[in-house]
Design a protein around this motif. Structure first.
Motif, PDB file in Angstrom:
ATOM      1  N   MET A 145       0.844  -1.210   0.000  1.00 13.50           N
ATOM      2  CA  MET A 145       0.000   0.000   0.000  1.00 13.50           C
ATOM      3  C   MET A 145       0.871   1.249   0.000  1.00 13.50           C
ATOM      4  O   MET A 145       0.586   2.221  -0.693  1.00 13.50           O
ATOM      5  N   ASP A 180       7.322  -8.671  -1.194  1.00  9.03           N
ATOM      6  CA  ASP A 180       7.227 -10.123  -1.329  1.00  9.03           C
ATOM      7  C   ASP A 180       6.612 -10.477  -2.686  1.00  9.03           C
ATOM      8  O   ASP A 180       6.019  -9.630  -3.362  1.00  9.03           O
ATOM      9  N   ILE A 182       4.053 -12.169  -3.996  1.00  9.61           N
ATOM     10  CA  ILE A 182       2.640 -11.986  -4.374  1.00  9.61           C
ATOM     11  C   ILE A 182       2.329 -10.504  -4.528  1.00  9.61           C
ATOM     12  O   ILE A 182       1.700 -10.078  -5.504  1.00  9.61           O
ATOM     13  N   THR A 183       2.780  -9.702  -3.557  1.00 11.72           N
ATOM     14  CA  THR A 183       2.530  -8.263  -3.625  1.00 11.72           C
ATOM     15  C   THR A 183       3.176  -7.680  -4.868  1.00 11.72           C
ATOM     16  O   THR A 183       2.584  -6.849  -5.567  1.00 11.72           O
ATOM     17  N   VAL A 186       1.051  -8.447  -7.912  1.00  8.11           N
ATOM     18  CA  VAL A 186      -0.144  -7.600  -7.990  1.00  8.11           C
ATOM     19  C   VAL A 186       0.243  -6.178  -8.396  1.00  8.11           C
ATOM     20  O   VAL A 186      -0.397  -5.563  -9.257  1.00  8.11           O
ATOM     21  N   ALA A 189       0.996  -5.720 -12.098  1.00 10.55           N
ATOM     22  CA  ALA A 189      -0.224  -5.630 -12.902  1.00 10.55           C
ATOM     23  C   ALA A 189      -0.889  -4.261 -12.708  1.00 10.55           C
ATOM     24  O   ALA A 189      -1.379  -3.649 -13.657  1.00 10.55           O
ATOM     25  N   GLU A 190      -0.868  -3.768 -11.450  1.00  7.89           N
ATOM     26  CA  GLU A 190      -1.464  -2.453 -11.165  1.00  7.89           C
ATOM     27  C   GLU A 190      -0.723  -1.361 -11.931  1.00  7.89           C
ATOM     28  O   GLU A 190      -1.328  -0.429 -12.454  1.00  7.89           O
TER      29      GLU A 190
END
Lengths: 265, 299
Positions: A145, A180, A182-183, A186, A189-190
């Motif tokens: 975030m 990490d 997975i983050t 994501v 892609a963002e």
């Protein structure tokens, strides 16, 4: 399908940023270190370019030069965009400001009125899907975030001064390296989504071939000490077997560049 | 680049949003539940009250065992009577006002002098090389050492007292600001520069807020030093035209061989020190640290 661009020759008018013969030397005399030597690079408006190289290839130096944080020893850097935004490996949010205030900071420094600042900041926070988190402090956010707030802040700093329609330019210095898997997945892609929606040009520095091929339209391989452009690949829209072939080919070249140093020293 | 997206991209986009939202929910640091006021009172106010009660009990027991003569160890009740008498006669308010107003005024002047001085030392290399270590040295010099010089230079006037207070508190405040600025992560000013901050706006929007915790620690210490210096000056520089402050009150107690008065004065000096700390600096520091997520030291 891997198109190799031996001699990139887009016109001058069509470049968000154009580097020609850029050289950067740190220090003087015998102890001088040549970080970059004769770098020529053009980034078209709205283009997504990944700079790839091992450590010591001067990737970060290159970004600092384009961002104006440092001056080249010789050579020219021509920008047709608004002031470029920089994103670092760490989010580097101001810990005393809320997420929304962090995004507002560059707008405030650019002299925007409070109302306009608020509107722009909340628009950018929703763009990175943090519309709800504007009132939170950096320590209340996760690493992913925080990096998205930093992305919104970077967009604010390049688009905030671009109301006149000048394209934006974002310089990203391994922004996802500390996250990490997975983050990171994501956020990659963002980033592509945000890039499509805003149309800003991006120069993305990484040492991860997979990341470079996945994100970029073009991958530029730099050599180390001094940094020079070794080769470029067009990797726009590659999928499946083409993508993995590209990754293999680029990795082989990167290895070649790195092992060249063992022989030299 | 804003091309109309095919439906499968939208689908993937929605899936991505869901994963992202899930990660946000999982990874965001858990927020500590705020304690209820009663629990807070139980954890913060009860231990010192119990400790004070124990101290008072020991004192009473020692006095009752009569090991020391009365003029060396008075009864707690006798000290309380002295305090109560000065409060009732209105002397206490006057004494406290004289000393506290001096300390506050001296402290404020010290802040006005020390803040630009600290900024200069932190940001200008020549100034730091020239007087940086001198300032640190001054901080370890007991300010009572300035009293004789102050009396010779200014005579028995309020100026002498203020001079001693300033020599005590300016180095602490300036040093606090310097260390606050030194401890700013170097990335933050760089980020500020990348976001378009010039020299002045960088100081206003990045340097000063980033240095605030260190500056506040310096202010707190500066206050303590100005209060201590004031007491030292008042005890030594006593004269009718200087008015009656806490230090003079303490000095009078010694002259009158009145141990109750001496202990009452010490008690009042402590009371002011603790009061300012609890009412002013502690809440300020808490607010600043909490906003930055540095709650570890607060409990």
């Amino acid at each position: 399908m891997t198109a190799t661009l031996e001699a990139p020759t887009p016109s001058d008018v069509n470049a968000a940023v154009a580097l020609s013969g850029v050289r950067k030397v740190f220090g003087h005399g015998a102890g001088a270190v040549v970080a970059l030597d004769g770098v020529d690079l053009r980034v078209a408006p709205g283009e997504f370019v990944c700079l790839l190289g091992a450590s010591g290839c001067g990737k970060s130096t290159l970004l600092n030069l384009v961002a104006g944080l440092d001056a080249p020893t010789s050579g020219e850097i021509a920008l047709t965009t608004s002031r470029p935004a920089v994103m670092f490996q760490e989010a580097a949010l101001m810990p005393w400001l809320t997420a929304a205030r962090n995004v507002e900071l560059p707008l405030r420094l650019a002299g925007l009125k409070r109302g306009a600042r608020r509107a722009k900041a909340s628009e950018l926070l929703s763009l990175v899907r943090l519309g709800e988190a504007g009132g939170k402090r950096p320590h209340e956010l996760s690493g992913g975030m925080r990096q998205r707030v930093a992305l919104a802040r970077a967009l604010a700093s390049t688009l905030g001064s671009a109301e006149a329609g000048t394209p934006g330019l974002m310089l990203m210095d391994e922004p996802f390296a500390a996250l990490d898997a997975i983050t990171r997945d994501v956020l990659q892609a963002e980033l592509v989504r945000v890039w499509r929606e805003t149309g800003t040009a991006i120069v993305f520095v990484t040492h991860d071939v997979r990341e470079a091929v996945r994100l970029g339209q073009r991958v530029v391989l730099l050599s180390s000490r001094p940094g020079r452009v070794v080769r470029e690949w067009n990797v726009d829209g590659l999928t499946g077997a083409d993508e993995s072939n590209s990754i293999e080919e680029i990795t082989a070249h990167l290895r070649e560049v790195i092992s060249g140093h063992a022989a030299a020293s | 680049m804003a091309t109309p997206q095919p439906p499968e991209t939208l689908e993937a986009d929605r899936g991505l949003a869901a994963v992202g939202a899930g990660l946000d929910a999982l990874d965001a640091p858990a927020q500590n539940r705020r304690k209820s006021p009663w629990q807070r009172f139980l954890h913060t106010a009860v231990p010192p009250i119990v400790a004070f009660g124990l101290l008072l009990g020991t004192w009473q027991a020692l006095w009752a065992s009569a090991i020391w003569p009365e003029f060396q160890l008075p009864a707690p009740a006798a000290v309380w009577d002295t305090i109560w008498a000065t409060v009732q006669s209105g002397d206490a308010a006057e004494i406290l006002w004289t000393s506290v107003s001096r300390a506050v005024l001296g402290f404020l002047v010290a802040v006005i002098i020390a803040t630009p001085l600290g900024l200069l030392i932190a940001k200008v290399r020549v100034v730091r090389a020239a007087i940086g270590s001198l300032l640190t040295g001054l901080q370890s010099l007991p300010s009572v050492a300035w009293v004789p010089a102050a009396i010779l230079w200014f005579g028995l006037t309020p100026s002498a007292i203020y001079f001693v207070v300033l020599m005590g508190s300016v180095p602490s405040i300036a040093n606090g600001l310097v260390s606050g600025i030194d401890q700013i992560p170097p990335l933050l000013p760089r980020v500020g520069q990348a976001l378009g901050a010039g020299k002045l706006s960088s100081a206003r929007h990045i340097l000063l807020p980033a240095a605030l915790p260190g500056y506040l620690a310096g202010l707190k210490q500066g206050w303590a030093f100005s209060w201590r210096s004031l007491m030292a000056a008042e005890i030594i520089a006593t004269s009718p035209q200087l008015g009656l402050g806490l230090g003079q009150f303490l000095h009078n107690g010694q002259s009158l061989n009145d141990i109750s008065m001496v202990i009452a004065a010490i008690f009042l000096i402590l009371l002011v020190g603790i009061g300012i700390e609890l009412l002013l600096f502690r809440p300020l520091e808490r607010a600043v640290l909490r906003a930055r997520g540095l709650t570890g030291a607060l409990g």
